[in-house]
Motif scaffolding. Structure first.
Motif, PDB file in Angstrom:
ATOM      1  N   HIS A  64     -71.842  78.622  -0.681  1.00 42.13           N
ATOM      2  CA  HIS A  64     -71.210  79.179  -1.603  1.00 42.13           C
ATOM      3  C   HIS A  64     -69.922  78.359  -1.846  1.00 42.13           C
ATOM      4  CE1 HIS A  64     -73.549  82.883  -2.251  1.00 42.13           C
ATOM      5  NE2 HIS A  64     -73.775  82.830  -1.063  1.00 42.13           N
ATOM      6  N   ALA A  65     -69.498  77.909  -3.088  1.00 41.11           N
ATOM      7  CA  ALA A  65     -68.466  77.057  -3.596  1.00 41.11           C
ATOM      8  C   ALA A  65     -67.751  78.086  -4.717  1.00 41.11           C
ATOM      9  CB  ALA A  65     -68.853  75.554  -3.983  1.00 41.11           C
ATOM     10  N   PHE A  66     -66.479  77.823  -4.750  1.00 39.02           N
ATOM     11  CA  PHE A  66     -65.771  78.857  -5.553  1.00 39.02           C
ATOM     12  C   PHE A  66     -64.890  77.961  -6.593  1.00 39.02           C
ATOM     13  CE2 PHE A  66     -66.625  81.036  -1.972  1.00 39.02           C
ATOM     14  CZ  PHE A  66     -67.434  82.466  -2.265  1.00 39.02           C
ATOM     15  N   LEU A  67     -64.976  77.673  -7.862  1.00 39.54           N
ATOM     16  CA  LEU A  67     -64.087  76.867  -8.495  1.00 39.54           C
ATOM     17  C   LEU A  67     -62.923  77.685  -8.933  1.00 39.54           C
ATOM     18  CD1 LEU A  67     -63.915  74.257 -10.275  1.00 39.54           C
ATOM     19  CD2 LEU A  67     -64.891  75.659 -12.225  1.00 39.54           C
ATOM     20  N   LEU A  68     -61.828  77.170  -8.562  1.00 44.00           N
ATOM     21  CA  LEU A  68     -60.478  77.841  -8.540  1.00 44.00           C
ATOM     22  C   LEU A  68     -59.253  76.848  -9.319  1.00 44.00           C
ATOM     23  CD1 LEU A  68     -60.264  79.310  -5.018  1.00 44.00           C
ATOM     24  CD2 LEU A  68     -60.850  80.587  -7.019  1.00 44.00           C
ATOM     25  N   ASP A  69     -58.384  77.527 -10.080  1.00 39.32           N
ATOM     26  CA  ASP A  69     -57.504  76.995 -10.628  1.00 39.32           C
ATOM     27  C   ASP A  69     -57.587  75.671 -11.508  1.00 39.32           C
ATOM     28  OD1 ASP A  69     -55.692  78.532  -8.958  1.00 39.32           O
ATOM     29  OD2 ASP A  69     -56.121  77.598  -7.207  1.00 39.32           O
ATOM     30  N   PRO A  70     -58.537  75.664 -12.143  1.00 33.55           N
ATOM     31  CA  PRO A  70     -59.024  74.585 -12.936  1.00 33.55           C
ATOM     32  C   PRO A  70     -57.783  74.499 -14.127  1.00 33.55           C
ATOM     33  CG  PRO A  70     -60.676  76.204 -13.626  1.00 33.55           C
ATOM     34  CD  PRO A  70     -59.895  76.495 -12.402  1.00 33.55           C
ATOM     35  N   HIS A 102     -69.524  79.474  -7.828  1.00 34.10           N
ATOM     36  CA  HIS A 102     -69.084  80.583  -8.590  1.00 34.10           C
ATOM     37  C   HIS A 102     -67.737  80.368  -9.397  1.00 34.10           C
ATOM     38  CE1 HIS A 102     -71.484  83.439  -5.679  1.00 34.10           C
ATOM     39  NE2 HIS A 102     -71.355  82.211  -5.007  1.00 34.10           N
ATOM     40  N   VAL A 103     -67.499  81.016 -10.488  1.00 32.14           N
ATOM     41  CA  VAL A 103     -66.220  81.053 -11.328  1.00 32.14           C
ATOM     42  C   VAL A 103     -65.931  82.273 -11.864  1.00 32.14           C
ATOM     43  CG1 VAL A 103     -67.312  80.368 -13.261  1.00 32.14           C
ATOM     44  CG2 VAL A 103     -64.792  79.516 -12.888  1.00 32.14           C
ATOM     45  N   ASP A 104     -64.597  82.634 -12.009  1.00 29.57           N
ATOM     46  CA  ASP A 104     -64.020  83.894 -12.408  1.00 29.57           C
ATOM     47  C   ASP A 104     -63.208  83.425 -13.646  1.00 29.57           C
ATOM     48  OD1 ASP A 104     -65.414  85.889 -10.774  1.00 29.57           O
ATOM     49  OD2 ASP A 104     -63.384  85.733  -9.443  1.00 29.57           O
ATOM     50  N   PHE A 105     -63.268  84.173 -14.691  1.00 26.48           N
ATOM     51  CA  PHE A 105     -62.379  83.654 -15.915  1.00 26.48           C
ATOM     52  C   PHE A 105     -61.987  84.738 -16.645  1.00 26.48           C
ATOM     53  CE2 PHE A 105     -66.796  82.633 -16.140  1.00 26.48           C
ATOM     54  CZ  PHE A 105     -67.199  83.256 -17.629  1.00 26.48           C
ATOM     55  N   GLU A 106     -61.159  84.534 -17.737  1.00 25.27           N
ATOM     56  CA  GLU A 106     -60.657  85.730 -18.618  1.00 25.27           C
ATOM     57  C   GLU A 106     -61.676  85.426 -19.737  1.00 25.27           C
ATOM     58  OE1 GLU A 106     -56.762  84.667 -19.552  1.00 25.27           O
ATOM     59  OE2 GLU A 106     -56.096  85.187 -17.744  1.00 25.27           O
ATOM     60  N   PRO A 107     -61.906  86.496 -20.397  1.00 28.64           N
ATOM     61  CA  PRO A 107     -62.968  86.521 -21.657  1.00 28.64           C
ATOM     62  C   PRO A 107     -62.866  85.395 -22.707  1.00 28.64           C
ATOM     63  CG  PRO A 107     -62.348  88.842 -21.141  1.00 28.64           C
ATOM     64  CD  PRO A 107     -61.260  87.618 -20.404  1.00 28.64           C
ATOM     65  N   HIS A 108     -61.800  85.062 -22.992  1.00 31.10           N
ATOM     66  CA  HIS A 108     -61.740  83.925 -24.222  1.00 31.10           C
ATOM     67  C   HIS A 108     -62.082  82.544 -23.730  1.00 31.10           C
ATOM     68  CE1 HIS A 108     -57.980  83.051 -21.869  1.00 31.10           C
ATOM     69  NE2 HIS A 108     -57.837  81.892 -22.391  1.00 31.10           N
ATOM     70  N   LEU A 109     -62.398  82.549 -22.255  1.00 36.08           N
ATOM     71  CA  LEU A 109     -62.863  81.117 -21.570  1.00 36.08           C
ATOM     72  C   LEU A 109     -64.371  81.157 -21.483  1.00 36.08           C
ATOM     73  CD1 LEU A 109     -60.113  80.440 -19.290  1.00 36.08           C
ATOM     74  CD2 LEU A 109     -60.418  79.400 -21.258  1.00 36.08           C
ATOM     75  N   ARG A 110     -65.288  82.230 -22.201  1.00 36.86           N
ATOM     76  CA  ARG A 110     -66.485  82.301 -21.833  1.00 36.86           C
ATOM     77  C   ARG A 110     -67.421  81.091 -22.593  1.00 36.86           C
ATOM     78  NH1 ARG A 110     -68.968  87.202 -20.542  1.00 36.86           N
ATOM     79  NH2 ARG A 110     -70.849  86.697 -21.856  1.00 36.86           N
ATOM     80  N   GLY A 118     -72.072  75.090 -18.379  1.00 33.84           N
ATOM     81  CA  GLY A 118     -73.145  75.485 -18.096  1.00 33.84           C
ATOM     82  C   GLY A 118     -73.771  76.659 -16.911  1.00 33.84           C
ATOM     83  N   PHE A 119     -72.405  77.341 -17.149  1.00 36.03           N
ATOM     84  CA  PHE A 119     -72.585  78.659 -16.044  1.00 36.03           C
ATOM     85  C   PHE A 119     -73.456  79.559 -16.743  1.00 36.03           C
ATOM     86  CE2 PHE A 119     -68.728  76.695 -14.166  1.00 36.03           C
ATOM     87  CZ  PHE A 119     -68.903  76.822 -12.671  1.00 36.03           C
ATOM     88  N   ALA A 120     -74.003  80.475 -15.974  1.00 32.06           N
ATOM     89  CA  ALA A 120     -74.788  81.525 -16.370  1.00 32.06           C
ATOM     90  C   ALA A 120     -74.213  83.028 -16.092  1.00 32.06           C
ATOM     91  CB  ALA A 120     -76.220  81.589 -15.861  1.00 32.06           C
ATOM     92  N   SER A 121     -74.054  83.731 -16.981  1.00 34.56           N
ATOM     93  CA  SER A 121     -73.377  85.142 -16.926  1.00 34.56           C
ATOM     94  C   SER A 121     -74.355  85.966 -15.437  1.00 34.56           C
ATOM     95  CB  SER A 121     -74.003  86.066 -17.926  1.00 34.56           C
ATOM     96  OG  SER A 121     -73.250  87.369 -17.705  1.00 34.56           O
ATOM     97  N   THR A 122     -73.579  86.703 -14.897  1.00 37.39           N
ATOM     98  CA  THR A 122     -74.152  87.318 -13.601  1.00 37.39           C
ATOM     99  C   THR A 122     -73.270  88.620 -13.414  1.00 37.39           C
ATOM    100  OG1 THR A 122     -74.872  87.209 -11.281  1.00 37.39           O
ATOM    101  CG2 THR A 122     -72.690  86.072 -11.868  1.00 37.39           C
ATOM    102  N   ASP A 123     -73.974  89.782 -12.854  1.00 38.05           N
ATOM    103  CA  ASP A 123     -73.157  90.725 -12.339  1.00 38.05           C
ATOM    104  C   ASP A 123     -72.411  90.433 -11.228  1.00 38.05           C
ATOM    105  OD1 ASP A 123     -74.420  92.484 -13.991  1.00 38.05           O
ATOM    106  OD2 ASP A 123     -76.146  92.775 -12.997  1.00 38.05           O
ATOM    107  N   ALA A 124     -71.218  90.940 -11.242  1.00 37.11           N
ATOM    108  CA  ALA A 124     -70.442  90.709 -10.156  1.00 37.11           C
ATOM    109  C   ALA A 124     -69.451  91.843  -9.859  1.00 37.11           C
ATOM    110  CB  ALA A 124     -69.574  89.554 -10.333  1.00 37.11           C
ATOM    111  N   GLY A 125     -68.807  92.039  -8.897  1.00 38.61           N
ATOM    112  CA  GLY A 125     -67.863  92.936  -8.575  1.00 38.61           C
ATOM    113  C   GLY A 125     -66.478  92.684  -8.257  1.00 38.61           C
ATOM    114  N   LEU A 126     -65.468  93.276  -8.401  1.00 41.54           N
ATOM    115  CA  LEU A 126     -64.039  92.956  -8.382  1.00 41.54           C
ATOM    116  C   LEU A 126     -63.146  94.330  -7.843  1.00 41.54           C
ATOM    117  CD1 LEU A 126     -61.910  90.913  -8.816  1.00 41.54           C
ATOM    118  CD2 LEU A 126     -61.458  91.557 -11.146  1.00 41.54           C
ATOM    119  N   ILE A 127     -62.375  93.969  -7.109  1.00 39.70           N
ATOM    120  CA  ILE A 127     -61.315  95.201  -6.591  1.00 39.70           C
ATOM    121  C   ILE A 127     -59.937  94.794  -6.737  1.00 39.70           C
ATOM    122  CG2 ILE A 127     -60.535  96.639  -4.804  1.00 39.70           C
ATOM    123  CD1 ILE A 127     -63.281  96.815  -3.623  1.00 39.70           C
ATOM    124  N   ARG A 128     -59.147  95.322  -7.370  1.00 33.35           N
ATOM    125  CA  ARG A 128     -57.781  94.688  -7.559  1.00 33.35           C
ATOM    126  C   ARG A 128     -56.922  95.316  -6.316  1.00 33.35           C
ATOM    127  NH1 ARG A 128     -53.973  92.451 -10.348  1.00 33.35           N
ATOM    128  NH2 ARG A 128     -54.041  92.629 -12.610  1.00 33.35           N
TER     129      ARG A 128
END
Length: 132
Positions: A64-70, A102-110, A118-128
């Motif tokens: 697993h790689a995680f795209l961060l801070d682009p 993997h990548v997380d982003f704000e809705p306006h970046l969909r 080319g990312f695909a939507s997937t279920d994910a979980g998040l805890i603040r």
């Protein structure tokens, strides 16, 4: 416009602070000095000596790689630089043997992540973990 892209280029914390602020973000000095030791690598975009774009790849050391801070400097956005940063990060993760990016982003970046990258939507979980 001639943008040069680099994998794991020597970047300073000051360059990342400047880029983050020019991107409209809030920069924390010292962040890059701490973060880079946990990275698989990073892609940077340069106009001559000026850093105009950046994407970081963290990983679990295996699949697993995680795209961060682009980020792309505000003056350089909407020219394909962000898409190229993500493409190169994706290729580097694949070349390192990762199976998933993997990548997380704000809705306006969909549209950017699902359309241009080319990312695909997937279920994910998040805890603040901190108070908002």
């Amino acid at each position: 416009m001639k943008i040069n892209y680099s994998w794991r280029a020597a970047l300073t914390d000051a360059q990342l602070v400047t880029l983050t602020e020019a991107h409209g973000g809030s920069a924390e000095p010292g962040w890059w000095d701490r973060a880079k030791q946990h990275s698989l690598g990073w892609v940077s975009a340069h106009d001559g000596t000026e850093l105009v774009g950046f994407a970081n790849l963290a990983w679990d050391g295996a699949d697993h790689a995680f795209l961060l801070d682009p980020k792309v400097h505000a003056d350089w956005q909407h020219r394909g630089i962000g898409t190229e940063l993500v493409r190169r990060a994706r290729d580097a993760a694949r070349d390192a043997g990762c199976e998933w990016l993997h990548v997380d982003f704000e809705p306006h970046l969909r549209p950017f992540y699902f359309g241009a990258c080319g990312f695909a939507s997937t279920d994910a979980g998040l805890i603040r973990l901190t108070a908002s």
